[in-house]
Design a protein around this motif. Structure first.
Motif, PDB file in Angstrom:
ATOM      1  N   LYS A   1     110.452 -48.617 -14.694  1.00  0.00           N
ATOM      2  CA  LYS A   1     109.268 -48.344 -15.504  1.00  0.00           C
ATOM      3  C   LYS A   1     109.594 -48.477 -16.981  1.00  0.00           C
ATOM      4  O   LYS A   1     110.753 -48.348 -17.406  1.00  0.00           O
ATOM      5  CB  LYS A   1     108.748 -46.928 -15.231  1.00  0.00           C
ATOM      6  N   LYS A   2     108.572 -48.718 -17.763  1.00  0.00           N
ATOM      7  CA  LYS A   2     108.725 -48.732 -19.212  1.00  0.00           C
ATOM      8  C   LYS A   2     109.208 -47.357 -19.663  1.00  0.00           C
ATOM      9  O   LYS A   2     108.687 -46.331 -19.239  1.00  0.00           O
ATOM     10  CB  LYS A   2     107.385 -49.068 -19.868  1.00  0.00           C
ATOM     11  N   GLY A   3     110.254 -47.322 -20.480  1.00  0.00           N
ATOM     12  CA  GLY A   3     110.810 -46.062 -20.950  1.00  0.00           C
ATOM     13  C   GLY A   3     112.043 -45.607 -20.192  1.00  0.00           C
ATOM     14  O   GLY A   3     112.751 -44.701 -20.638  1.00  0.00           O
TER      15      GLY A   3
ATOM     16  N   ASN B   1     114.044 -49.058 -21.817  1.00  0.00           N
ATOM     17  CA  ASN B   1     113.297 -50.234 -21.372  1.00  0.00           C
ATOM     18  C   ASN B   1     111.910 -50.337 -22.006  1.00  0.00           C
ATOM     19  O   ASN B   1     111.036 -49.512 -21.742  1.00  0.00           O
ATOM     20  CB  ASN B   1     113.155 -50.199 -19.835  1.00  0.00           C
ATOM     21  N   PRO B   2     111.677 -51.386 -22.831  1.00  0.00           N
ATOM     22  CA  PRO B   2     110.359 -51.563 -23.448  1.00  0.00           C
ATOM     23  C   PRO B   2     109.462 -52.532 -22.679  1.00  0.00           C
ATOM     24  O   PRO B   2     108.313 -52.762 -23.061  1.00  0.00           O
ATOM     25  CB  PRO B   2     110.715 -52.150 -24.814  1.00  0.00           C
ATOM     26  N   TYR B   3     109.990 -53.114 -21.585  1.00  0.00           N
ATOM     27  CA  TYR B   3     109.289 -54.185 -20.890  1.00  0.00           C
ATOM     28  C   TYR B   3     108.480 -53.655 -19.704  1.00  0.00           C
ATOM     29  O   TYR B   3     108.664 -52.537 -19.250  1.00  0.00           O
ATOM     30  CB  TYR B   3     110.284 -55.235 -20.386  1.00  0.00           C
ATOM     31  N   SER B   4     107.662 -54.536 -19.183  1.00  0.00           N
ATOM     32  CA  SER B   4     106.834 -54.173 -18.032  1.00  0.00           C
ATOM     33  C   SER B   4     107.391 -54.783 -16.746  1.00  0.00           C
ATOM     34  O   SER B   4     106.633 -55.119 -15.842  1.00  0.00           O
ATOM     35  CB  SER B   4     105.393 -54.646 -18.255  1.00  0.00           C
ATOM     36  N   ALA B   5     108.715 -54.977 -16.678  1.00  0.00           N
ATOM     37  CA  ALA B   5     109.332 -55.545 -15.472  1.00  0.00           C
ATOM     38  C   ALA B   5     109.103 -54.617 -14.282  1.00  0.00           C
ATOM     39  O   ALA B   5     109.021 -53.406 -14.435  1.00  0.00           O
ATOM     40  CB  ALA B   5     110.820 -55.755 -15.701  1.00  0.00           C
TER      41      ALA B   5
END
Length: 288
Positions: free
Chosen positions: A54-56, A9-13
């Protein structure tokens, strides 16, 4: 068609729900299937829809036949594919002039068929090039990423640079054409400038080189109307050399080439930039 997508996950969702809706654009019906079949995990664990993410984090999505029904097409010949970039989600190839991007008739074989043979899976058209135009074109390798790439195209997040050899000499080194474009009611193959009923069309033009009776230019598209570059240039008395519809076929090929394509990969945020070469296009450019 069952396939699995893994994303670091590269996003800040903030939640799984937001990730699937806002970033990955997964339709409501398919989100429902993912949830009830427990076909989504975060870091190897099944989750609640409101689970923070989380991101990552490693996101794993498994799609089944009910999610994306198989679309079968005839496979072409992979030897006709000049691959510029490929990963598990998308492929960018260098289309030769004279080849259709996709078939219009059931028994036709076009670039899409060749790309599907090369990739070993049914691919999907993200954007197209005219049959007479060569250069870089993007295909999705699965139906999951297709709407994400389509949204990027709509938001002008996929940058496309074309080179064209045109008739006459440009007086300005830079200009922008904003003429609206619509259908030609007298010829279904053609488009025309139509200020009253046409659709918004924006083409940015930069002069690269003057020649005796022609100019080499580059064009950036802010919209993607059918034949947009060809119509704009012909309307302003700079028809593309070799254009059989909007100019004169005084060249063996239409001198329009999709030279460069760049964007940020939607699933990795990697910067992708490819340049497509064309021997036939280069051969059509005059000596200085």
């Amino acid at each position: 068609m069952t396939f699995t997508v893994k994303i670091q996950n590269p996003y800040s969702a903030e939640t799984v729900k937001e990730l699937l809706e806002d970033y990955l654009l997964i339709p409501r019906k398919i989100r429902h299937f993912l949830r009830i079949k427990k076909n989504i995990t975060i870091n190897g664990e099944t989750i609640n829809w409101q689970t923070p993410i989380k991101k990552g984090d490693l996101v794993e999505l498994t799609f089944e036949d009910d999610d994306y029904p198989q679309k079968d097409i005839s496979l072409g010949n992979q030897k006709y594919v000049d691959c510029l970039y490929e990963d598990e989600h998308l492929i960018i190839v260098n289309k030769a002039e004279g080849m259709k991007t996709h078939a219009n008739q059931p028994n036709e074989i076009a670039l899409l068929n060749h790309v599907s043979a090369y990739a070993g899976t049914t691919c999907y058209v993200v954007h197209r090039l005219d049959k007479e135009t060569s250069g870089a074109v993007v295909f999705a390798k699965n139906p999951f990423i297709l709407p994400i790439l389509n949204r990027m195209l709509e938001k002008k997040q996929i940058k496309r640079e074309y080179w064209a050899l045109v008739q006459g000499c440009f007086l300005k080194t830079r200009c922008t054409y904003t003429d609206k474009i619509g259908r030609d009611r007298h010829d279904p193959r053609k488009r025309i400038v139509n200020s009253q009923y046409g659709k918004k069309a924006i083409t940015q033009v930069t002069l690269l080189q003057h020649y005796a009776n022609s100019s080499l230019i580059k064009c950036h598209l802010q919209t993607g109307r059918t034949h947009q570059i060809r119509v704009h240039l012909a309307h302003h008395k700079h028809a593309i050399i070799g254009d059989p519809l909007y100019g004169q076929k005084i060249s063996p090929r239409l001198m329009l080439h999709a030279y460069q394509l760049s964007f940020t990969h939607p699933l990795t945020l990697e910067k992708i930039k490819v340049t497509a070469s064309s021997k036939t296009f280069k051969q059509g450019i005059p000596d200085k």
